[in-house]
Write a protein that holds these residues in place. Sequence first.
Motif, PDB file in Angstrom:
ATOM      1  N   THR A 251       0.778  -1.230  -0.016  1.00  0.00           N
ATOM      2  CA  THR A 251       0.127   0.150   0.118  1.00  0.00           C
ATOM      3  C   THR A 251       0.859   1.319   0.123  1.00  0.00           C
ATOM      4  N   ASP A 252       2.202   1.191   0.089  1.00  0.00           N
ATOM      5  CA  ASP A 252       3.170   2.280   0.208  1.00  0.00           C
ATOM      6  C   ASP A 252       3.472   2.709  -1.175  1.00  0.00           C
ATOM      7  N   PRO A 253       3.239   3.801  -1.675  1.00  0.00           N
ATOM      8  CA  PRO A 253       3.392   4.285  -2.985  1.00  0.00           C
ATOM      9  C   PRO A 253       4.774   4.259  -3.383  1.00  0.00           C
ATOM     10  N   ASN A 254       5.790   4.411  -2.236  1.00  0.00           N
ATOM     11  CA  ASN A 254       7.237   4.630  -2.498  1.00  0.00           C
ATOM     12  C   ASN A 254       7.789   3.188  -2.810  1.00  0.00           C
ATOM     13  N   ILE A 255       7.308   2.230  -1.881  1.00  0.00           N
ATOM     14  CA  ILE A 255       7.450   0.776  -2.226  1.00  0.00           C
ATOM     15  C   ILE A 255       7.079   0.351  -3.735  1.00  0.00           C
ATOM     16  N   ARG A 256       5.948   0.761  -4.259  1.00  0.00           N
ATOM     17  CA  ARG A 256       5.345   0.324  -5.312  1.00  0.00           C
ATOM     18  C   ARG A 256       6.075   0.904  -6.433  1.00  0.00           C
TER      19      ARG A 256
ATOM     20  N   LEU B 286       9.379  -1.280  -6.490  1.00  0.00           N
ATOM     21  CA  LEU B 286       9.093  -2.550  -7.239  1.00  0.00           C
ATOM     22  C   LEU B 286       9.036  -2.376  -8.901  1.00  0.00           C
ATOM     23  N   TYR B 287       8.331  -1.244  -9.267  1.00  0.00           N
ATOM     24  CA  TYR B 287       8.013  -1.067 -10.542  1.00  0.00           C
ATOM     25  C   TYR B 287       9.617  -0.841 -11.062  1.00  0.00           C
ATOM     26  N   ALA B 288      10.438   0.069 -10.521  1.00  0.00           N
ATOM     27  CA  ALA B 288      11.600   0.266 -11.182  1.00  0.00           C
ATOM     28  C   ALA B 288      12.546  -0.873 -11.169  1.00  0.00           C
ATOM     29  N   ILE B 289      12.404  -1.833 -10.122  1.00  0.00           N
ATOM     30  CA  ILE B 289      13.230  -2.987 -10.191  1.00  0.00           C
ATOM     31  C   ILE B 289      12.501  -4.133 -11.438  1.00  0.00           C
ATOM     32  N   ALA B 290      11.235  -3.843 -11.610  1.00  0.00           N
ATOM     33  CA  ALA B 290      10.481  -4.753 -12.745  1.00  0.00           C
ATOM     34  C   ALA B 290      11.228  -4.001 -14.125  1.00  0.00           C
ATOM     35  N   ASP B 291      11.332  -2.730 -14.021  1.00  0.00           N
ATOM     36  CA  ASP B 291      11.792  -2.157 -15.416  1.00  0.00           C
ATOM     37  C   ASP B 291      12.960  -2.194 -15.814  1.00  0.00           C
ATOM     38  N   ARG B 292      13.958  -2.354 -14.599  1.00  0.00           N
ATOM     39  CA  ARG B 292      15.493  -2.730 -14.901  1.00  0.00           C
ATOM     40  C   ARG B 292      15.664  -4.248 -15.366  1.00  0.00           C
TER      41      ARG B 292
ATOM     42  N   ILE C 206      18.297  -1.144  -6.466  1.00  0.00           N
ATOM     43  CA  ILE C 206      17.044  -0.303  -5.781  1.00  0.00           C
ATOM     44  C   ILE C 206      16.623  -1.216  -4.847  1.00  0.00           C
ATOM     45  N   ALA C 207      16.543  -2.744  -4.830  1.00  0.00           N
ATOM     46  CA  ALA C 207      16.290  -3.396  -3.644  1.00  0.00           C
ATOM     47  C   ALA C 207      17.176  -3.147  -2.633  1.00  0.00           C
ATOM     48  N   VAL C 208      18.481  -3.009  -2.601  1.00  0.00           N
ATOM     49  CA  VAL C 208      19.271  -2.596  -1.582  1.00  0.00           C
ATOM     50  C   VAL C 208      18.653  -1.286  -0.765  1.00  0.00           C
ATOM     51  N   ASP C 209      18.384  -0.153  -1.697  1.00  0.00           N
ATOM     52  CA  ASP C 209      17.953   0.815  -1.016  1.00  0.00           C
ATOM     53  C   ASP C 209      16.559   1.079  -0.702  1.00  0.00           C
ATOM     54  N   HIS C 210      15.633  -0.053  -0.881  1.00  0.00           N
ATOM     55  CA  HIS C 210      14.346  -0.072  -0.527  1.00  0.00           C
ATOM     56  C   HIS C 210      14.016  -1.359   0.065  1.00  0.00           C
ATOM     57  N   PRO C 211      14.630  -1.663   1.257  1.00  0.00           N
ATOM     58  CA  PRO C 211      14.409  -3.026   2.055  1.00  0.00           C
ATOM     59  C   PRO C 211      12.973  -3.383   2.197  1.00  0.00           C
ATOM     60  N   ALA C 212      12.272  -2.513   2.341  1.00  0.00           N
ATOM     61  CA  ALA C 212      10.625  -2.649   2.610  1.00  0.00           C
ATOM     62  C   ALA C 212      10.001  -3.421   1.152  1.00  0.00           C
ATOM     63  N   ALA C 213      10.834  -3.260   0.195  1.00  0.00           N
ATOM     64  CA  ALA C 213      10.170  -3.690  -1.060  1.00  0.00           C
ATOM     65  C   ALA C 213      10.396  -5.504  -1.055  1.00  0.00           C
ATOM     66  N   ARG C 214      11.285  -5.995  -0.087  1.00  0.00           N
ATOM     67  CA  ARG C 214      11.431  -7.318   0.301  1.00  0.00           C
ATOM     68  C   ARG C 214      11.988  -8.214  -0.885  1.00  0.00           C
ATOM     69  N   PHE C 215      13.045  -7.532  -1.645  1.00  0.00           N
ATOM     70  CA  PHE C 215      13.721  -8.312  -2.634  1.00  0.00           C
ATOM     71  C   PHE C 215      15.007  -8.689  -2.329  1.00  0.00           C
ATOM     72  N   PRO C 216      15.652  -9.730  -2.384  1.00  0.00           N
ATOM     73  CA  PRO C 216      16.940 -10.100  -2.128  1.00  0.00           C
ATOM     74  C   PRO C 216      18.051  -9.009  -2.736  1.00  0.00           C
ATOM     75  N   ALA C 217      18.991  -8.552  -2.293  1.00  0.00           N
ATOM     76  CA  ALA C 217      19.880  -7.708  -3.040  1.00  0.00           C
ATOM     77  C   ALA C 217      20.510  -8.506  -4.004  1.00  0.00           C
ATOM     78  N   GLU C 218      20.698  -9.898  -4.065  1.00  0.00           N
ATOM     79  CA  GLU C 218      21.509 -10.643  -4.999  1.00  0.00           C
ATOM     80  C   GLU C 218      20.454 -11.212  -5.943  1.00  0.00           C
ATOM     81  N   LEU C 219      19.399 -10.495  -6.344  1.00  0.00           N
ATOM     82  CA  LEU C 219      18.400 -11.176  -7.044  1.00  0.00           C
ATOM     83  C   LEU C 219      18.962 -11.406  -8.419  1.00  0.00           C
TER      84      LEU C 219
END
Length: 178
Positions: free
Chosen positions: A32-37, A40-46, A79-92
């Motif tokens: 529900t957090d727009p910053n985390i959303r 997540l979309y920035a991770i997906a775009d990359r 991006i995952a490291v900078d936004h830990p609340a996104a819950r994506f591993p840094a080593e994705l």
Amino acid sequence: MPTTTAPFVGQYAQAAQRARTVAEIARDRFTTDPNIRAALYAIADRLDAAAREFDAVPPGAYEHLPSEATEELFTAEQIAVDHPAARFPAELGEYVLVPLVDRDLPFPRRLNPANPDFAQFAQRETDQAHALHLLHNDGLHQWERTDDWLRQVFKVWEKHLRLEAEIAVHNARPCNRR
């Protein structure tokens, strides 16, 4: 005798598909957090950009990591490291590169709650580590149903990163400081 000049087009296509799947996982993650959303979309775009780079490797190309693709993966990881609340591993990116490199898959570090007697944290951490270990060693599932396998792996990572955040809150409490 095997030749070292065989094309690796199939591996590039596999890496591209893995990147697209992880991008879908990022887009499907609920928040529900727009910053985390946005993160997540920035991770997906990359990841989508990395997939396009892997897809662009011409037929007959030989094994190497396209620098543009690895840069996109690095950016997604940052991006995952900078936004830990996104819950994506840094080593994705390691999960994307499996078809192209021979490295061990990432495994989470020990969480070490301040109060080691807190059994709930220890049991959850053990269960998650075990689940990830089983998934990493499930070669048949990983190669035959890669999309499903990646979804399971990233679900375990999400749970682990959520537990890590809970332990950080727990450790920050004055009564739990050593």
